[in-house]
Enzyme design. Structure first.
Site, PDB file in Angstrom:
ATOM      1  N   GLY A 232      46.720  38.556  34.759  1.00 54.20           N
ATOM      2  CA  GLY A 232      45.714  37.583  35.198  1.00 54.20           C
ATOM      3  C   GLY A 232      45.762  36.331  34.339  1.00 54.20           C
ATOM      4  O   GLY A 232      45.935  36.425  33.129  1.00 54.20           O
TER       5      GLY A 232
ATOM      6  N   ASP B 265      39.841  42.624  26.067  1.00 51.58           N
ATOM      7  CA  ASP B 265      39.969  44.087  26.003  1.00 51.58           C
ATOM      8  C   ASP B 265      41.276  44.542  25.361  1.00 51.58           C
ATOM      9  O   ASP B 265      41.730  45.651  25.591  1.00 51.58           O
ATOM     10  CB  ASP B 265      39.847  44.678  27.422  1.00 51.58           C
ATOM     11  CG  ASP B 265      40.958  44.184  28.349  1.00 51.58           C
ATOM     12  OD1 ASP B 265      41.674  43.225  27.991  1.00 51.58           O
ATOM     13  OD2 ASP B 265      41.113  44.758  29.437  1.00 51.58           O
TER      14      ASP B 265
ATOM     15  N   ARG C 218      52.109  39.559  39.286  1.00 53.27           N
ATOM     16  CA  ARG C 218      52.063  40.987  38.977  1.00 53.27           C
ATOM     17  C   ARG C 218      53.341  41.577  39.579  1.00 53.27           C
ATOM     18  O   ARG C 218      53.650  41.365  40.746  1.00 53.27           O
ATOM     19  CB  ARG C 218      50.778  41.598  39.518  1.00 53.27           C
ATOM     20  CG  ARG C 218      49.572  41.012  38.749  1.00 53.27           C
ATOM     21  CD  ARG C 218      48.374  41.924  38.724  1.00 53.27           C
ATOM     22  NE  ARG C 218      47.444  41.565  37.654  1.00 53.27           N
ATOM     23  CZ  ARG C 218      46.271  40.928  37.844  1.00 53.27           C
ATOM     24  NH1 ARG C 218      45.904  40.571  39.037  1.00 53.27           N
ATOM     25  NH2 ARG C 218      45.496  40.683  36.817  1.00 53.27           N
TER      26      ARG C 218
ATOM     27  N   ASP D 168      39.206  39.143  29.565  1.00 52.29           N
ATOM     28  CA  ASP D 168      38.438  40.382  29.400  1.00 52.29           C
ATOM     29  C   ASP D 168      38.144  40.761  27.945  1.00 52.29           C
ATOM     30  O   ASP D 168      37.268  41.583  27.687  1.00 52.29           O
ATOM     31  CB  ASP D 168      39.183  41.554  30.064  1.00 52.29           C
ATOM     32  CG  ASP D 168      39.412  41.324  31.550  1.00 52.29           C
ATOM     33  OD1 ASP D 168      38.613  40.598  32.168  1.00 52.29           O
ATOM     34  OD2 ASP D 168      40.392  41.866  32.089  1.00 52.29           O
TER      35      ASP D 168
ATOM     36  N   THR E 228      43.812  37.045  28.084  1.00 52.14           N
ATOM     37  CA  THR E 228      43.008  37.613  29.177  1.00 52.14           C
ATOM     38  C   THR E 228      41.548  37.286  28.909  1.00 52.14           C
ATOM     39  O   THR E 228      41.117  37.313  27.751  1.00 52.14           O
ATOM     40  CB  THR E 228      43.171  39.140  29.316  1.00 52.14           C
ATOM     41  OG1 THR E 228      42.132  39.640  30.182  1.00 52.14           O
ATOM     42  CG2 THR E 228      43.051  39.866  27.988  1.00 52.14           C
TER      43      THR E 228
ATOM     44  N   ARG F 106      36.884  43.658  33.780  1.00 53.88           N
ATOM     45  CA  ARG F 106      37.570  44.910  34.144  1.00 53.88           C
ATOM     46  C   ARG F 106      36.780  46.094  33.584  1.00 53.88           C
ATOM     47  O   ARG F 106      35.627  46.249  33.946  1.00 53.88           O
ATOM     48  CB  ARG F 106      39.005  44.903  33.623  1.00 53.88           C
ATOM     49  CG  ARG F 106      39.953  45.697  34.513  1.00 53.88           C
ATOM     50  CD  ARG F 106      41.368  45.608  34.012  1.00 53.88           C
ATOM     51  NE  ARG F 106      42.008  44.362  34.341  1.00 53.88           N
ATOM     52  CZ  ARG F 106      42.802  44.176  35.389  1.00 53.88           C
ATOM     53  NH1 ARG F 106      43.041  45.170  36.205  1.00 53.88           N
ATOM     54  NH2 ARG F 106      43.359  43.006  35.625  1.00 53.88           N
TER      55      ARG F 106
ATOM     56  N   ASP G 239      47.116  43.729  28.410  1.00 57.72           N
ATOM     57  CA  ASP G 239      47.781  44.936  27.901  1.00 57.72           C
ATOM     58  C   ASP G 239      48.914  45.424  28.801  1.00 57.72           C
ATOM     59  O   ASP G 239      49.886  45.995  28.303  1.00 57.72           O
ATOM     60  CB  ASP G 239      46.785  46.050  27.564  1.00 57.72           C
ATOM     61  CG  ASP G 239      45.943  46.472  28.737  1.00 57.72           C
ATOM     62  OD1 ASP G 239      45.988  45.798  29.782  1.00 57.72           O
ATOM     63  OD2 ASP G 239      45.234  47.489  28.607  1.00 57.72           O
TER      64      ASP G 239
HETATM   65  P1  ADP Z   1      47.555  42.219  32.205  1.00 57.53           P
HETATM   66  O1  ADP Z   1      48.763  41.836  31.446  1.00 57.53           O
HETATM   67  O2  ADP Z   1      46.574  41.082  32.337  1.00 57.53           O
HETATM   68  O3  ADP Z   1      46.933  43.504  31.710  1.00 57.53           O
HETATM   69  P2  ADP Z   1      48.688  43.686  34.449  1.00 57.53           P
HETATM   70  O4  ADP Z   1      48.148  45.012  34.030  1.00 57.53           O
HETATM   71  O5  ADP Z   1      48.654  43.333  35.888  1.00 57.53           O
HETATM   72  O6  ADP Z   1      47.982  42.465  33.726  1.00 57.53           O
HETATM   73  O7  ADP Z   1      50.209  43.637  33.942  1.00 57.53           O
HETATM   74  C1  ADP Z   1      50.974  42.455  34.099  1.00 57.53           C
HETATM   75  C2  ADP Z   1      52.418  42.824  34.352  1.00 57.53           C
HETATM   76  O8  ADP Z   1      52.949  43.513  33.213  1.00 57.53           O
HETATM   77  C3  ADP Z   1      52.661  43.777  35.509  1.00 57.53           C
HETATM   78  O9  ADP Z   1      52.651  43.128  36.760  1.00 57.53           O
HETATM   79  C4  ADP Z   1      54.042  44.299  35.175  1.00 57.53           C
HETATM   80  O10 ADP Z   1      55.029  43.343  35.507  1.00 57.53           O
HETATM   81  C5  ADP Z   1      53.973  44.405  33.644  1.00 57.53           C
HETATM   82  N1  ADP Z   1      53.620  45.788  33.266  1.00 57.53           N
HETATM   83  C6  ADP Z   1      52.439  46.414  33.449  1.00 57.53           C
HETATM   84  N2  ADP Z   1      52.490  47.691  33.025  1.00 57.53           N
HETATM   85  C7  ADP Z   1      53.754  47.886  32.557  1.00 57.53           C
HETATM   86  C8  ADP Z   1      54.459  49.004  31.985  1.00 57.53           C
HETATM   87  N3  ADP Z   1      53.866  50.195  31.817  1.00 57.53           N
HETATM   88  N4  ADP Z   1      55.720  48.814  31.600  1.00 57.53           N
HETATM   89  C9  ADP Z   1      56.344  47.617  31.768  1.00 57.53           C
HETATM   90  N5  ADP Z   1      55.737  46.544  32.309  1.00 57.53           N
HETATM   91  C10 ADP Z   1      54.477  46.658  32.699  1.00 57.53           C
HETATM   92  O1  F6P Z   2      41.955  40.811  33.898  1.00 54.48           O
HETATM   93  C1  F6P Z   2      41.309  39.635  34.309  1.00 54.48           C
HETATM   94  C2  F6P Z   2      40.508  39.890  35.553  1.00 54.48           C
HETATM   95  O2  F6P Z   2      39.922  38.661  35.953  1.00 54.48           O
HETATM   96  C3  F6P Z   2      39.440  40.976  35.444  1.00 54.48           C
HETATM   97  O3  F6P Z   2      38.280  40.524  34.786  1.00 54.48           O
HETATM   98  C4  F6P Z   2      39.226  41.322  36.893  1.00 54.48           C
HETATM   99  O4  F6P Z   2      38.785  42.652  37.030  1.00 54.48           O
HETATM  100  C5  F6P Z   2      40.613  41.168  37.481  1.00 54.48           C
HETATM  101  O5  F6P Z   2      41.351  40.344  36.591  1.00 54.48           O
HETATM  102  C6  F6P Z   2      40.629  40.550  38.845  1.00 54.48           C
HETATM  103  O6  F6P Z   2      41.937  40.587  39.291  1.00 54.48           O
HETATM  104  P1  F6P Z   2      42.447  39.772  40.572  1.00 54.48           P
HETATM  105  O7  F6P Z   2      42.625  38.353  40.146  1.00 54.48           O
HETATM  106  O8  F6P Z   2      43.719  40.446  40.891  1.00 54.48           O
HETATM  107  O9  F6P Z   2      41.386  39.896  41.605  1.00 54.48           O
END
Ligand code: ADP
Ligand code: F6P
Length: 325
Positions: free
Chosen positions: A12, A130, A73, A128, A126, A172, A104
């Site tokens: 995000g 978190d 993503r 969040d 982020t 989140r 994360d």
């Molecule tokens: P954020 O980084 O904000 O937590 P996401 O959880 O959507 O957002 O993760 C972002 C991107 O990181 C994912 O779309 C994917 O490309 C990569 N990713 C997520 N989880 C994994 C994983 N377990 N191993 C490798 N890459 C990952």
């Molecule tokens: O991780 C950032 C965040 O804005 C969260 O606060 C929320 O739950 C989520 O992303 C929303 O995701 P999307 O933009 O995919 O609706």
């Protein structure tokens, strides 16, 4: 020897990501290296969407929300196949080190690249707040300010109409935005995933306020607890509280970053480049007690839940200052 250092944003978007990109590019060039941008996060990396960036390309970026590198993503990156495609592209472009700005999930991708032997450093981006390994993530401060602005406005109308507003904020599974913005706007109650709540107690506190002449109520609800309309439905079983449910939503993700987020982003980006220059890999940047720190990504991810930024003190602070006694 001059290095080629690349930067990407993933997950995000968050206010401050652009300021971090700017800092990575400028510090890289300042130190005599070449800077590269990767568009669309790990998807762009696997597809080789990698391009040279000059100092002028990041002019005026500190003030802008979103991310000029775009974000995506890309679930395929959790599989080795996706990761190897990325490694192949990094090698093809002779990139020596990569800075990943994200949450994360993005850290897991960065860790995978580091495990494949590629020099990778993470920056927490982020709203969040978190991510373990830092007291604050990029975007959190700005998101809280945005939420507070909305909450202040909603309070005006809540008071005029003697209504109860349930305002859902993002985060989140974390309650940080709710907690900080709730305290900032003097919310009557803050409901967060880290703490159980009891609807009987919520109602009792509202009734207590009404007995003392407080006829409007502001409840800040973290999205990780339940949707605002469900909370409103549960409350309405208790009687007529003139409820309105509001979801602030993605507004919290946009806008010009706050002074704090701009500064943090610049410091994180600058230091991340130094980390790459020092050959440190699989680590993430953080700020703790006002000092820049770094932590192995693996350690940060493993401490999720134990090292949450949730602050018991803040929760009690609100409880003890919001009641009309
Ligand atoms: P954020 O980084 O904000 O937590 P996401 O959880 O959507 O957002 O993760 C972002 C991107 O990181 C994912 O779309 C994917 O490309 C990569 N990713 C997520 N989880 C994994 C994983 N377990 N191993 C490798 N890459 C990952
Ligand atoms: O991780 C950032 C965040 O804005 C969260 O606060 C929320 O739950 C989520 O992303 C929303 O995701 P999307 O933009 O995919 O609706």
């Amino acid at each position: 020897m001059a290095k080629k250092i690349a930067v990407l944003t993933s997950g995000g978007d968050a206010p401050g990501m652009n300021a971090a990109i700017r800092a990575v590019v400028r510090k890289t060039i300042f130190d005599g290296h070449e800077a590269y941008g990767v568009r669309y996060g790990y998807r762009g990396l696997a597809e080789g969407d990698i391009f040279r960036m000059e100092a002028a390309d990041v002019s005026n970026l500190s003030a802008r929300g979103g991310t000029v590198l775009y974000t995506a993503r890309y679930p395929e990156f959790a599989n080795e196949e996706g990761q190897l495609k990325a490694i192949e592209q990094l090698k093809r472009h002779d990139i020596d080190g990569l800075v990943v700005i994200g949450g994360d999930g993005s850290y897991r991708g960065a860790l995978a690249l580091a495990r494949h032997g590629f020099l990778t450093v993470g920056i927490p981006g982020t709203i969040d707040n978190d991510i373990p390994g830092t007291d604050f993530t990029l975007g959190f401060d700005t998101a809280c300010n945005t939420a507070i602005d909305a909450l202040d406005k909603l309070r005006d109308t809540a008071k005029s109409h003697m209504r109860t507003f349930i305002v859902e904020v993002m985060g989140r599974n974390a309650g940080d935005i709710a907690l900080w913005s709730g305290i900032g706007c003097g919310a009557d109650q803050i409901i967060i995933p880290e703490k159980d709540f009891n609807m009987d107690d919520v109602i009792a506190q509202i009734d207590h306020g009404r007995e003392r002449g407080k006829m409007h109520t502001m409840i800040v609800l973290a999205e990780g607890v339940m949707p605002a309309h469900e909370f409103a439905e549960a409350m309405s079983q208790y009687g007529e509280y003139h409820i309105r449910a509001v979801v602030i939503g993605h507004i919290q993700r946009g806008g010009a970053p706050s002074a704090k987020d701009r500064l943090l982003a610049t410091a994180f980006g600058h230091r991340a480049v130094e980390m790459i220059e020092e050959g440190k890999s699989g680590i993430c940047m953080g700020i703790r007690d006002n000092k820049l720190i770094y932590t192995p990504i693996e350690e940060a991810l493993n401490s999720k839940g134990t090292d949450s930024n949730f602050n018991e003190y803040l929760y009690n602070l609100n409880n003890e200052t919001s009641v009309w006694s």
